[in-house]
Every structure is written in structure tokens, then in C-alpha cells.
Design an enzyme around this catalytic site. Structure first.
Site, PDB file in Angstrom:
ATOM      1  CG  ASP A 175      -4.570   2.191  -2.522  1.00 17.71           C
ATOM      2  OD1 ASP A 175      -4.908   1.054  -2.924  1.00 17.71           O
ATOM      3  OD2 ASP A 175      -4.355   2.447  -1.327  1.00 17.71           O
ATOM      4  CE  LYS A 197      -4.122  -1.473  -1.543  1.00 20.99           C
ATOM      5  NZ  LYS A 197      -5.296  -0.814  -0.948  1.00 20.99           N
ATOM      6  CD  GLU A 201      -6.637  -2.009   6.235  1.00 20.52           C
ATOM      7  OE1 GLU A 201      -6.617  -1.821   4.998  1.00 20.52           O
ATOM      8  OE2 GLU A 201      -6.507  -1.096   7.065  1.00 20.52           O
TER       9      GLU A 201
HETATM   10  O1  KIV Z   1      -3.650   2.815   1.662  1.00 23.77           O
HETATM   11  C1  KIV Z   1      -2.969   1.960   2.241  1.00 23.77           C
HETATM   12  O2  KIV Z   1      -1.930   2.246   2.852  1.00 23.77           O
HETATM   13  C2  KIV Z   1      -3.415   0.577   2.175  1.00 23.77           C
HETATM   14  C3  KIV Z   1      -2.701  -0.434   3.024  1.00 23.77           C
HETATM   15  C4  KIV Z   1      -3.056  -0.238   4.445  1.00 23.77           C
HETATM   16  C5  KIV Z   1      -2.948  -1.807   2.574  1.00 23.77           C
HETATM   17  O3  KIV Z   1      -4.324   0.282   1.486  1.00 23.77           O
END
Ligand code: KIV
Length: 271
Positions: free
Chosen positions: A90, A120, A189
Site C-alpha cells: 500500500d 496499491k 471495499e
Molecule cells: O490496508 C488494507 O489492509 C487494505 C485492505 C483492507 C484491502 O487496504
């Protein structure tokens, strides 16, 4: 029980093929080498080093405080563990919203320093220029729409998103834009299942749901939540596949007793 693991690594091309074949994609979060090794050995398709690490690992109430360097530190361990799964990191809050240049620079730093396969980021049309720049730079990008926790202060909470027609239409429009821009996958989500099914049909890339019904191309959950380690958190969409909080507390309780009554370590456990 361990599921058969293919020798070859998961790729974005294989994920697309899975969607085409109607084969569901399983994704879980991971934040450390030991658990990521087990999850990878069990046969998971994708490992997400989510910025939920801010909550799960660091104990914050929000995802907002975690930094690029902290995400890189955690992702390195997961990358070392992954023999099969594609590893997605992320991009934390503030690392891609300021400018396109900043976004590409941070994405390159994350890929170079952590060794992950993809990044992401949360949002639709607003961050499309940054996404396009990253994809032009050769970086695989996963989108994230619906409940995007980095915008919690704007949303005013973690409730269901896109219930109303206008927000649902914008979400579908955003998903098409992300798909056309070349995102290799999109997370949806906490949105109505019918909308998630419509988006999944409308885009060519695999759609991964969390709280978005079972018509998506795959599912993702936070590992600690599905293992039942995080007792206080039980939204409707979450299934506890284990009750590990009880097991951990019971094991620690036995250890404490063993130490207190001197039955641990035993003669066999001593040199
Ligand atoms: O940070 C995270 O765990 C997420 C998931 C919930 C998709 O983005």
C-alpha cells in the site's frame, strides 16, 4: 492443511487469466516474515502489505500515520517470505496525493527498497494522472475504491459506501477509468454486493472485494481479523476462520503458570 503450491510465481498476467477462466483469486494482508511464510505456503495468490499495518501492527486508530519508510520496512519481510504470491504494498497517505512526480518517486522508492511486485493506492478520477504516470513508468498499480480508509475524515466514519445512486455511478465510472488506465486489479471495499457485481462485469481487470459480496473475481481480508486475533473488530463482512486470540491467551497463560510454579523449564528443557 497446506494447499498445493505451484512452483511458479504469481504474475499480473496470471491474475487476468484467472479472471478470464472464472477462477477466484484469494488475497490476504501480511506484515511480517513468519506469518507471510505460512500464508504463502498455504497457497495464497496475493499478499497485501496493507496500510492497515498502522492499526494492526502499530496500534493507531487510523491508517493515516504510517509512513513510506515504515511500509518499506514491513514489506521487505513479506517479500523475503513470498515464494509464490504476488506482493502488493500500500502507498500510505500523503505519498501520492501531492503531485504526480511525488507519486511516481515514492512508488519507485517502494519498489526498489522493498522488492515488492506492485503498489496499491486509494481513489478514482482525482488520482488518475498519478496512476497513469506510474503505469507509464512500468509500475503495476492496484486501485482501491468504495470505503477508502485514508479518506475516513472526509467520510466521517467507516460505514457502507455507494448506497446512493450518485456515489454508485461515480464508483462505476472511476472503476472504468482505472481499468482503462491499465490498473492490473481493483479492490472494492464495503459497498453493496449488487454494485460490486456490476463493476466486476464492467471492467477487464480482476476485482477483489472486501465487504463487497461474492460476485467479485476474488476476496481480500486482513489476516489478523480472519484469524480472530483482533477480538474487538467484527463487522458483518468478516468471517473468523480461526479463534486465535483464545489460543494465544491460553498458551501464554500456561507459560506464565509454568514459570510461576517452576515447572518450566523442566530437566529435559535444561542443559
Ligand atoms: O490496508 C488494507 O489492509 C487494505 C485492505 C483492507 C484491502 O487496504
Amino acid at each position: 492443511m497446506s494447499v498445493h503450491v505451484q512452483n511458479s510465481r504469481m504474475t499480473t498476467a496470471k491474475l487476468r487469466q484467472m479472471k478470464a477462466n472464472g477462477e477466484k483469486i484469494a488475497m490476504l494482508t501480511s506484515y511480517d516474515f513468519t506469518l507471510a511464510s505460512l500464508v504463502d505456503e498455504a497457497g495464497i495468490d496475493m499478499l497485501l502489505v496493507g496500510d492497515s499495518a498502522s492499526n494492526v501492527v502499530c496500534g493507531n486508530n487510523y491508517t493515516l500515520p504510517i509512513t513510506v519508510d515504515e511500509m518499506i520496512f514491513l514489506t521487505r519481510g513479506v517479500v523475503r517470505a513470498a515464494q509464490h504470491a504476488l506482493v502488493v504494498c500500500d502507498m500510505p497517505f500523503g505519498s501520492y496525493q501531492v503531485s504526480e512526480e511525488d507519486a511516481v518517486r515514492n512508488a519507485i522508492k517502494i519498489l526498489k527498497e522493498s522488492g515488492c511486485d506492485a503498489v496499491k493506492l486509494e481513489g478514482g478520477e482525482e488520482i488518475l494522472p498519478a496512476i497513469r504516470h506510474m503505469i507509464q513508468a512500468g509500475i503495476p498499480v492496484m486501485g482501491h475504491l468504495g470505503l477508502t480508509p485514508q479518506s475516513v475524515n472526509q467520510f466521517g466514519g467507516y460505514g457502507l459506501r455507494a448506497k446512493e445512486e450518485a456515489e454508485a455511478e461515480k464508483l462505476l465510472h472511476d472503476a472504468k477509468l482505472l481499468d482503462e488506465a491499465g490498473c492490473f486489479s481493483i479492490v472494492l471495499e464495503k459497498i453493496p454486493a449488487a454494485l460490486a457485481a456490476k463493476v466486476t462485469q464492467a471492467v477487464s481487470c480482476p476485482v477483489i472485494g472486501i465487504g463487497a459480496g461474492n460476485q467479485c473475481d476474488g476476496q481480500v481480508l486482513v489476516l489478523h481479523d480472519m484469524l480472530g486475533l483482533n477480538q474487538g473488530f467484527k463487522p458483518k463482512f468478516l468471517r473468523h476462520f480461526a479463534h486465535m486470540a483464545d489460543e494465544v491467551k491460553s498458551a501464554v497463560g500456561e507459560y506464565i503458570s509454568g514459570v510461576k510454579d517452576s515447572s518450566f523449564p523442566s530437566a529435559e528443557e535444561s542443559y
